[in-house]
Write an enzyme that holds these catalytic residues in place. Structure first.
Site, mmCIF file in Angstrom:
data_model
loop_
_atom_site.group_PDB
_atom_site.id
_atom_site.type_symbol
_atom_site.label_atom_id
_atom_site.label_comp_id
_atom_site.label_asym_id
_atom_site.label_seq_id
_atom_site.Cartn_x
_atom_site.Cartn_y
_atom_site.Cartn_z
ATOM 1 N N TYR A 142 0.821 -1.215 0.000
ATOM 2 C CA TYR A 142 0.000 0.000 0.000
ATOM 3 C C TYR A 142 0.854 1.263 0.000
ATOM 4 O O TYR A 142 0.390 2.315 -0.428
ATOM 5 C CB TYR A 142 -0.902 0.036 1.236
ATOM 6 C CG TYR A 142 -2.171 -0.771 1.138
ATOM 7 C CD1 TYR A 142 -2.144 -2.125 0.860
ATOM 8 C CD2 TYR A 142 -3.407 -0.164 1.363
ATOM 9 C CE1 TYR A 142 -3.319 -2.861 0.803
ATOM 10 C CE2 TYR A 142 -4.577 -0.888 1.309
ATOM 11 C CZ TYR A 142 -4.531 -2.231 1.027
ATOM 12 O OH TYR A 142 -5.685 -2.954 0.973
ATOM 13 N N LYS A 188 4.013 -15.422 2.588
ATOM 14 C CA LYS A 188 4.244 -16.176 1.355
ATOM 15 C C LYS A 188 5.750 -16.387 1.247
ATOM 16 O O LYS A 188 6.400 -15.994 0.276
ATOM 17 C CB LYS A 188 3.657 -15.399 0.158
ATOM 18 C CG LYS A 188 3.586 -16.190 -1.123
ATOM 19 C CD LYS A 188 2.556 -17.309 -1.126
ATOM 20 C CE LYS A 188 2.628 -18.114 -2.410
ATOM 21 N NZ LYS A 188 1.710 -19.279 -2.404
ATOM 22 N N ASP A 220 -2.106 -18.708 0.952
ATOM 23 C CA ASP A 220 -3.106 -19.498 0.217
ATOM 24 C C ASP A 220 -3.714 -20.573 1.124
ATOM 25 O O ASP A 220 -4.930 -20.781 1.143
ATOM 26 C CB ASP A 220 -2.528 -20.080 -1.091
ATOM 27 C CG ASP A 220 -1.169 -20.739 -0.929
ATOM 28 O OD1 ASP A 220 -0.590 -20.680 0.175
ATOM 29 O OD2 ASP A 220 -0.680 -21.325 -1.920
ATOM 30 N N ASP A 244 -5.970 -7.378 4.457
ATOM 31 C CA ASP A 244 -7.151 -6.787 3.814
ATOM 32 C C ASP A 244 -8.019 -7.889 3.227
ATOM 33 O O ASP A 244 -9.234 -7.928 3.433
ATOM 34 C CB ASP A 244 -6.698 -5.809 2.720
ATOM 35 C CG ASP A 244 -7.873 -5.155 2.027
ATOM 36 O OD1 ASP A 244 -8.804 -4.723 2.732
ATOM 37 O OD2 ASP A 244 -7.870 -5.092 0.786
ATOM 38 N N ASP A 248 -11.877 -9.637 4.822
ATOM 39 C CA ASP A 248 -13.171 -9.716 4.118
ATOM 40 C C ASP A 248 -13.642 -11.166 4.059
ATOM 41 O O ASP A 248 -14.833 -11.455 4.195
ATOM 42 C CB ASP A 248 -13.070 -9.167 2.687
ATOM 43 C CG ASP A 248 -13.417 -7.679 2.598
ATOM 44 O OD1 ASP A 248 -13.128 -6.948 3.574
ATOM 45 O OD2 ASP A 248 -13.964 -7.254 1.566
HETATM 46 C C1 IPM Z 1 -10.171 -1.607 4.426
HETATM 47 C C2 IPM Z 1 -10.467 -1.006 3.075
HETATM 48 C C3 IPM Z 1 -9.316 -0.078 2.692
HETATM 49 C C4 IPM Z 1 -8.050 -0.909 2.666
HETATM 50 C C5 IPM Z 1 -9.516 0.687 1.367
HETATM 51 C C6 IPM Z 1 -10.782 1.508 1.383
HETATM 52 C C7 IPM Z 1 -8.320 1.560 1.047
HETATM 53 O O1 IPM Z 1 -10.679 -1.993 2.113
HETATM 54 O O2 IPM Z 1 -10.024 -0.837 5.404
HETATM 55 O O3 IPM Z 1 -10.085 -2.825 4.522
HETATM 56 O O4 IPM Z 1 -7.777 -1.592 1.676
HETATM 57 O O5 IPM Z 1 -7.309 -0.874 3.653
HETATM 58 MN MN MN Z 2 -10.690 -4.025 2.926
#
Ligand code: IPM
Ligand code: MN
Length: 378
Positions: A142, A188, A220, A244, A248
């Site tokens: 990032y 990784k 993975d 990240d 999710d």
């Molecule tokens: C999160 C979001 C952010 C990230 C985006 C909006 C930049 O997806 O906080 O997980 O990738 O960190």
């Molecule tokens: Mn995210």
């Protein structure tokens, strides 16, 4: 009466809606606990680009650095997808994280029994799931330089230093020590030099925590195990991009992305925000789930302000409200009544009043020690 200054950054899309509900809960906490919160609103993301031509304007920067904590909604707006980098909403969020040096992002994931049926996983796999993802937040892909885009070629750079890995690893071990004593470090290392440095550094830091077990997984395999055997995890420690993605994925266990909170911590004020995005497809309709934002308020109270009993009351209020059958549309089953964002916030705020009494009657000592010692943040 003690006053805490909270910089509130509602942001974009559903951000302002879930933040309004979260503020309502904070106000109830203030009333029940005899605390004062000075809630000061500032723009971030696309809202700030529209207002000030900058996704993190100077006024917002100044406010967050002097606040006791930052409460954030969400950033992101499809109309800015093609905008230059310095005008993207996400750039404002990354700049905020860098400005405050919040290197550790905590994403707790558990499955509320009342919602087990909302997850696509079999209920028996979900039993006992309680994972804390510790995501490194201010390094890696990032932030790596050089970066750039040409017509037919683009570059991003993955860099970590031992210092960056050590400090987030310490926090993960300190958290595991107060939980079930297992850190799973995800990398990784079979391919990436950066991951080899990561693995070596985490192993070395781990020797300082002989009471915590350390295991290493390739990302993975970790992705697969997270859905195949989620209850086997305690603390997952990983770098920015892997964290990240895995967080999710982990949200699927809980039943909805809208449920999950996060705390981003460093030596200064922390940033507390739901892990979901701005959800432009449902923005402005008052239907978003505010629980991720309200659970972020609990993390703000616990980790940002050291108010463990108030945090416990908010967490309990969320659970009680779910048990009572309150549902937003993302977590409603067939035939269940669906509440809007604000109504769900009101139900939880009401439940805080009852939960405060219960937590007080149980004695506050159980809630006074934060699960992450502050020394791990320096
Ligand atoms: C999160 C979001 C952010 C990230 C985006 C909006 C930049 O997806 O906080 O997980 O990738 O960190
Ligand atoms: Mn995210």
């Amino acid at each position: 009466m003690k006053t805490y200054t909270i910089a509130v950054l509602p942001g974009d899309g559903i951000g302002p809606e879930v933040i309004a509900a979260a503020e309502h809960v904070l106000e109830t906490v203030a009333e029940r606990y005899g605390i004062r919160f000075a809630l000061e609103r500032f723009p971030i993301g696309a809202a700030a680009v529209a207002a000030a031509g900058d996704p993190l304007p100077g006024q917002t920067r100044a406010a967050v650095t002097r606040a006791d904590a930052v409460l954030l909604g969400a950033v992101g707006d499809p109309s800015l997808d093609q905008a230059p980098r310095h005008l993207k909403p996400e750039t404002g969020l990354l700049a905020l994280r860098a400005l405050l040096g919040v290197f550790a992002n905590l994403r707790p994931v558990s499955v509320h029994p009342a919602l087990a049926a909302r997850s696509p996983l079999k209920p028996e796999r979900l039993r006992g799931v309680n994972v804390l993802i510790v995501r490194e937040l201010t390094g890696g892909l990032y932030y790596g330089e050089p970066r750039g885009r040409e017509a037919s070629r683009a570059v991003n750079t993955l860099v970590y230093t031992t210092v960056e890995v050590e400090r987030v690893a310490r926090l993960a071990f300190a958290a595991a020590r107060r939980r079930r004593g297992l850190v799973t470090s995800v990398d990784k290392a079979n391919v990436l030099e950066v991951s080899q440095l990561w693995r070596d550094t985490v192993t070395r830091v781990g020797r300082e925590y002989s009471d915590v077990r350390l295991e290493h997984l390739y990302v993975d395999t970790a992705a697969m195990r997270l859905v195949a055997e989620p209850a086997a995890f305690d603390v997952i420690l990983t770098e920015n991009m892997f964290g990240d993605i895995l967080s999710d994925e982990a949200a699927v266990l809980a039943g909805s992305l809208g449920l999950l909170p996060s705390a981003s911590l460093g030596a200064g004020p922390g940033v507390f925000e739901p892990i979901h995005g701005s959800a432009p497809d449902i923005a402005g309709r008052g239907v978003a789930n505010p629980i991720g934002a309200i659970a972020s308020v609990a993390l703000l109270l616990r980790h940002g302000l050291g108010l463990g009993a108030a945090a416990a009351a908010v967490d309990r209020a969320i659970g009680d409200t779910l048990v009572a059958g309150a549902r937003t549309r993302d977590i409603a089953g067939a035939g269940e009544t669906v509440l809007g964002t604000w109504e769900m916030g009101e139900r939880i705020a009401e439940a805080v009043r009852r939960a405060e009494r219960e937590v007080r009657n149980e004695g506050s000592s159980a809630h006074s020690a934060p699960p992450i010692p502050h020394s791990a943040l320096e």
